[in-house]
Design a protein around this motif. Structure first.
Motif, PDB file in Angstrom:
ATOM      1  N   VAL A  96      53.581  50.974  43.233  1.00  0.00           N
ATOM      2  CA  VAL A  96      54.351  50.848  44.472  1.00  0.00           C
ATOM      3  C   VAL A  96      53.675  49.881  45.448  1.00  0.00           C
ATOM      4  O   VAL A  96      54.318  49.317  46.335  1.00  0.00           O
ATOM      5  N   ILE A  97      52.380  49.644  45.280  1.00  0.00           N
ATOM      6  CA  ILE A  97      51.617  48.809  46.217  1.00  0.00           C
ATOM      7  C   ILE A  97      52.109  47.363  46.127  1.00  0.00           C
ATOM      8  O   ILE A  97      52.089  46.767  45.045  1.00  0.00           O
ATOM      9  N   PRO A  98      52.519  46.761  47.254  1.00  0.00           N
ATOM     10  CA  PRO A  98      53.093  45.415  47.208  1.00  0.00           C
ATOM     11  C   PRO A  98      52.136  44.279  47.541  1.00  0.00           C
ATOM     12  O   PRO A  98      52.481  43.113  47.362  1.00  0.00           O
ATOM     13  N   THR A  99      50.969  44.593  48.057  1.00  0.00           N
ATOM     14  CA  THR A  99      50.051  43.566  48.538  1.00  0.00           C
ATOM     15  C   THR A  99      49.068  43.167  47.438  1.00  0.00           C
ATOM     16  O   THR A  99      48.874  43.910  46.461  1.00  0.00           O
ATOM     17  N   PRO A 100      48.396  42.019  47.572  1.00  0.00           N
ATOM     18  CA  PRO A 100      47.386  41.617  46.581  1.00  0.00           C
ATOM     19  C   PRO A 100      46.102  42.399  46.776  1.00  0.00           C
ATOM     20  O   PRO A 100      45.026  41.846  47.031  1.00  0.00           O
ATOM     21  N   ILE A 101      46.205  43.699  46.672  1.00  0.00           N
ATOM     22  CA  ILE A 101      45.083  44.583  46.957  1.00  0.00           C
ATOM     23  C   ILE A 101      43.991  44.377  45.903  1.00  0.00           C
ATOM     24  O   ILE A 101      44.271  44.236  44.717  1.00  0.00           O
ATOM     25  N   ALA A 102      42.744  44.297  46.348  1.00  0.00           N
ATOM     26  CA  ALA A 102      41.619  44.097  45.440  1.00  0.00           C
ATOM     27  C   ALA A 102      40.769  45.351  45.298  1.00  0.00           C
ATOM     28  O   ALA A 102      40.036  45.497  44.323  1.00  0.00           O
ATOM     29  N   CYS A 103      40.852  46.271  46.268  1.00  0.00           N
ATOM     30  CA  CYS A 103      40.037  47.489  46.196  1.00  0.00           C
ATOM     31  C   CYS A 103      40.680  48.497  45.245  1.00  0.00           C
ATOM     32  O   CYS A 103      41.832  48.361  44.835  1.00  0.00           O
ATOM     33  N   ASN A 104      39.915  49.514  44.885  1.00  0.00           N
ATOM     34  CA  ASN A 104      40.449  50.593  44.046  1.00  0.00           C
ATOM     35  C   ASN A 104      41.704  51.143  44.712  1.00  0.00           C
ATOM     36  O   ASN A 104      41.691  51.498  45.889  1.00  0.00           O
ATOM     37  N   PRO A 105      42.823  51.266  43.994  1.00  0.00           N
ATOM     38  CA  PRO A 105      44.111  51.514  44.648  1.00  0.00           C
ATOM     39  C   PRO A 105      44.516  52.970  44.800  1.00  0.00           C
ATOM     40  O   PRO A 105      45.532  53.247  45.442  1.00  0.00           O
TER      41      PRO A 105
ATOM     42  N   ILE B 257      18.273  50.243  38.103  1.00  0.00           N
ATOM     43  CA  ILE B 257      19.250  49.268  37.624  1.00  0.00           C
ATOM     44  C   ILE B 257      20.613  49.587  38.227  1.00  0.00           C
ATOM     45  O   ILE B 257      21.062  50.743  38.210  1.00  0.00           O
ATOM     46  N   VAL B 258      21.250  48.579  38.784  1.00  0.00           N
ATOM     47  CA  VAL B 258      22.590  48.766  39.336  1.00  0.00           C
ATOM     48  C   VAL B 258      23.542  47.765  38.723  1.00  0.00           C
ATOM     49  O   VAL B 258      23.163  46.649  38.363  1.00  0.00           O
ATOM     50  N   GLY B 259      24.802  48.196  38.600  1.00  0.00           N
ATOM     51  CA  GLY B 259      25.864  47.326  38.140  1.00  0.00           C
ATOM     52  C   GLY B 259      26.652  46.801  39.325  1.00  0.00           C
ATOM     53  O   GLY B 259      26.838  47.500  40.323  1.00  0.00           O
ATOM     54  N   LEU B 260      27.086  45.574  39.233  1.00  0.00           N
ATOM     55  CA  LEU B 260      27.880  44.944  40.277  1.00  0.00           C
ATOM     56  C   LEU B 260      29.241  44.574  39.704  1.00  0.00           C
ATOM     57  O   LEU B 260      29.315  43.984  38.614  1.00  0.00           O
ATOM     58  N   GLY B 261      30.303  44.907  40.428  1.00  0.00           N
ATOM     59  CA  GLY B 261      31.646  44.531  40.011  1.00  0.00           C
ATOM     60  C   GLY B 261      32.400  43.931  41.180  1.00  0.00           C
ATOM     61  O   GLY B 261      32.463  44.537  42.253  1.00  0.00           O
ATOM     62  N   TRP B 262      32.948  42.727  40.994  1.00  0.00           N
ATOM     63  CA  TRP B 262      33.720  42.062  42.043  1.00  0.00           C
ATOM     64  C   TRP B 262      35.171  41.928  41.571  1.00  0.00           C
ATOM     65  O   TRP B 262      35.448  41.329  40.535  1.00  0.00           O
ATOM     66  N   PHE B 263      36.087  42.534  42.323  1.00  0.00           N
ATOM     67  CA  PHE B 263      37.517  42.495  42.026  1.00  0.00           C
ATOM     68  C   PHE B 263      38.185  41.474  42.948  1.00  0.00           C
ATOM     69  O   PHE B 263      37.907  41.439  44.145  1.00  0.00           O
ATOM     70  N   CYS B 264      39.113  40.691  42.406  1.00  0.00           N
ATOM     71  CA  CYS B 264      39.825  39.674  43.187  1.00  0.00           C
ATOM     72  C   CYS B 264      41.258  40.133  43.462  1.00  0.00           C
ATOM     73  O   CYS B 264      41.867  40.814  42.641  1.00  0.00           O
ATOM     74  N   GLY B 265      41.781  39.709  44.609  1.00  0.00           N
ATOM     75  CA  GLY B 265      43.196  39.897  44.870  1.00  0.00           C
ATOM     76  C   GLY B 265      43.991  38.886  44.059  1.00  0.00           C
ATOM     77  O   GLY B 265      43.714  37.681  44.088  1.00  0.00           O
ATOM     78  N   LYS B 266      44.987  39.362  43.329  1.00  0.00           N
ATOM     79  CA  LYS B 266      45.794  38.481  42.466  1.00  0.00           C
ATOM     80  C   LYS B 266      46.694  37.572  43.294  1.00  0.00           C
ATOM     81  O   LYS B 266      47.199  37.979  44.349  1.00  0.00           O
ATOM     82  N   ASP B 267      46.895  36.362  42.822  1.00  0.00           N
ATOM     83  CA  ASP B 267      47.908  35.465  43.370  1.00  0.00           C
ATOM     84  C   ASP B 267      49.250  35.970  42.848  1.00  0.00           C
ATOM     85  O   ASP B 267      49.633  35.671  41.711  1.00  0.00           O
ATOM     86  N   LEU B 268      49.956  36.756  43.649  1.00  0.00           N
ATOM     87  CA  LEU B 268      51.127  37.470  43.173  1.00  0.00           C
ATOM     88  C   LEU B 268      52.270  36.517  42.827  1.00  0.00           C
ATOM     89  O   LEU B 268      52.634  35.640  43.620  1.00  0.00           O
ATOM     90  N   GLN B 269      52.837  36.714  41.636  1.00  0.00           N
ATOM     91  CA  GLN B 269      53.936  35.887  41.136  1.00  0.00           C
ATOM     92  C   GLN B 269      55.013  36.786  40.542  1.00  0.00           C
ATOM     93  O   GLN B 269      54.707  37.718  39.795  1.00  0.00           O
TER      94      GLN B 269
END
Length: 510
Positions: free
Chosen positions: A467-476, A353-365
């Motif tokens: 400090v990260i300024p980009t819409p990063i979706a990966c583990n930071p 059994i495996v778990g799947l997780g999908w992270f999205c880049g935020k629309d930065l506001q």
């Protein structure tokens, strides 16, 4: 560790998570004569300080350490909240929730926003995933980003091919590659998730905590001291320069101050100190995410599965990297590696059994922000925070696309467990970013420059995922440690130059 504070040091670091530890490590290596005081609001859980809780022997001892990380109102021994809780308030061992102000009327808010208060911070509890940012996740104004990421991998002791040889890892990767690799650049194809872990000679996994980031060079540095249970109340600023901190009512003077106190408490401390650039607390990014689980198709159940805190070496941890065309970060992990309870304890062997997780880049506001009160304080006596956070139409479209992507991965791998992917409550990622964001110019949209020094306040640096300024979706974490390396090198070079200049003046006077 001690509670007797010095009158002055060369560098004060506030916060003992991975980035605070990285500053201490680089300074110890590059400016060993510099005196460094690191202040942490929470208790030390382990010896050496900052060790990952999973490395503590015995479940009871692990739970006790988690409880001590949970701030002023620990919950580990109580009834934890469930992900289906109508209030969407998720209690996880080792963390504590923002007690109020997490959701403004009419907004999505961050009901699952959580923190850890202990030596090591969230770095004593994290899953150790260390993917590199790609495409739009990268900071284009940092030409040396790859070298900084290399250095961050050294400090975190990252293994790019963890759990090699696990029975199902090639099968999982092959099925995912067939579904996702077409048209991707080589470094953006399906691959093992780099993890901050290493194996002992007996085969046991050792998880990287800030203790490993500190390293022996910091622990053996006679000019470095860690002060636990010592919350900093203010950064002292005079004539546009940071000159120290106020901790437990005592002033500690310093040439440089680094605030690495997480994405909520770093801007909170700056606000309390009267350091309030326009972007402070803004561009908050939580990484909207969805999760699912599958049972691998056409494989036998693992016969030698064990349970507990350690990852089971059956299918490992896979990674579907972010791309501009597919702006999602996918994790496909052995079930017991997941921080999210995706299936019941009654399920058969998690080896299949495996778990799947999908992270999205935020629309930065800029409107997604942490605001701070000028007249009310929290339980720690600091300006009370309140969250203003809304998923935009673009965010909701991204989540819908992520749902299709996670279903695509699930179909490739096996049989669904459950009918639909689960949309997690805002704040559940624990990957909060942007609240003291970096930028190439002081144009009002960033808090600090490319070396992490706060605009307009000489000698004041900020560190962390914030400090990260980009819409990063990966583990930071890998990225934030890389940015901390650049800041620490900047301070170290100034200290070395100042020392050399002082020596030259002394020689002239001799």
């Amino acid at each position: 560790m001690t509670r007797t504070f010095p009158d002055s040091v060369d560098v004060v670091v506030v916060g003992s998570g991975p980035t605070g530890a990285a500053y201490a490590r680089i300074l110890s290596e590059r400016a060993p004569a510099a005196t460094i005081a690191l202040f942490e609001a929470g208790p030390a859980l382990t010896d050496p300080p900052g060790m990952h809780v999973k490395n503590i022997a015995g479940f009871a001892a692990q739970r006790a350490a988690q409880r001590r990380s949970e701030g002023l109102h620990p919950h580990t021994d109580g009834e934890p909240g469930q992900y289906a809780d109508p209030a969407r308030r998720i209690l996880r061992p080792g963390t504590h929730l923002l007690p109020e102000g997490y959701q403004a009327p009419g907004e999505d808010g961050l009901p699952a926003l959580a923190m850890s208060t202990n030596v090591g911070g969230m770095g004593a509890h994290w899953t150790g995933a260390c993917p590199r940012p790609g495409d739009g996740e990268r900071m284009g104004f940092l030409p040396d980003l790859d070298e900084l990421l290399d250095e961050a991998e050294r400090l975190l002791e990252v293994d790019r091919h963890p759990l090699a040889g696990a029975p199902y890892t090639d099968l999982v990767r092959s099925r995912l590659a067939d579904a996702f690799d077409a048209g991707r650049a080589p470094d953006r194809r399906v691959q093992p998730m780099p993890l901050a872990v290493h194996r002992r000679p007996d085969g046991a996994l050792v998880w990287t905590g800030p203790d490993i980031v500190f390293g022996d060079v910091t622990r053996n540095n006679p000019n470095f001291t860690l002060y636990a249970e010592s919350p900093v109340q203010r950064v002292l600023v005079e004539d546009g320069r940071a000159v120290g901190v106020l901790v437990a009512g005592q002033e500690v003077r310093a040439r440089f101050v680094v605030v690495a106190a997480d994405a909520l408490r770093t801007p909170q401390l700056l606000f309390a100190s009267g350091v309030r650039p326009p972007a402070l607390g803004r561009y908050l990014n939580d990484q909207p995410q969805t999760v699912f689980a599958v049972r691998l198709r056409d494989v036998a159940s693992a016969a030698d599965v064990t349970t507990g805190a350690e990852i089971i070496g059956q299918s490992g941890v896979g990674w579907v990297p972010y791309t501009d065309e597919h702006p999602f970060h996918g994790q496909v992990m052995q079930l017991d590696a997941s921080p999210i309870p995706l299936v019941s304890e009654d399920e058969p062997s998690p080896g299949t059994i495996v778990g799947l997780g999908w992270f999205c880049g935020k629309d930065l506001q800029a409107s997604d922000r942490i605001a701070f009160s000028t007249d009310e304080v929290d339980d720690y006596g600091m300006p009370k925070p309140s969250i203003h956070y809304t998923l935009t139409a673009r965010d909701r479209a991204s989540l819908a696309a992520a749902r299709e992507q996670i279903l695509r991965a699930a179909r490739a791998l096996g049989e669904f467990i459950g009918d639909e992917p689960l949309l997690l409550a805002p704040g559940a990622s624990l990957h909060y970013q942007g609240t003291t964001r970096m930028g190439p110019a002081d144009d009002g949209t960033s808090v600090c420059g490319p070396n992490s020094e706060v605009w307009g306040v000489t000698g004041l640096y900020v560190a962390g995922n914030n400090v990260i300024p980009t819409p990063i979706a990966c583990n930071p974490t890998l990225t934030s440690v890389a940015l901390a390396v650049a800041g620490a090198r900047d301070i170290a070079s100034q200290l070395v130059l100042q020392s050399a200049a002082g020596a030259a003046i002394g020689g002239d006077h001799a």
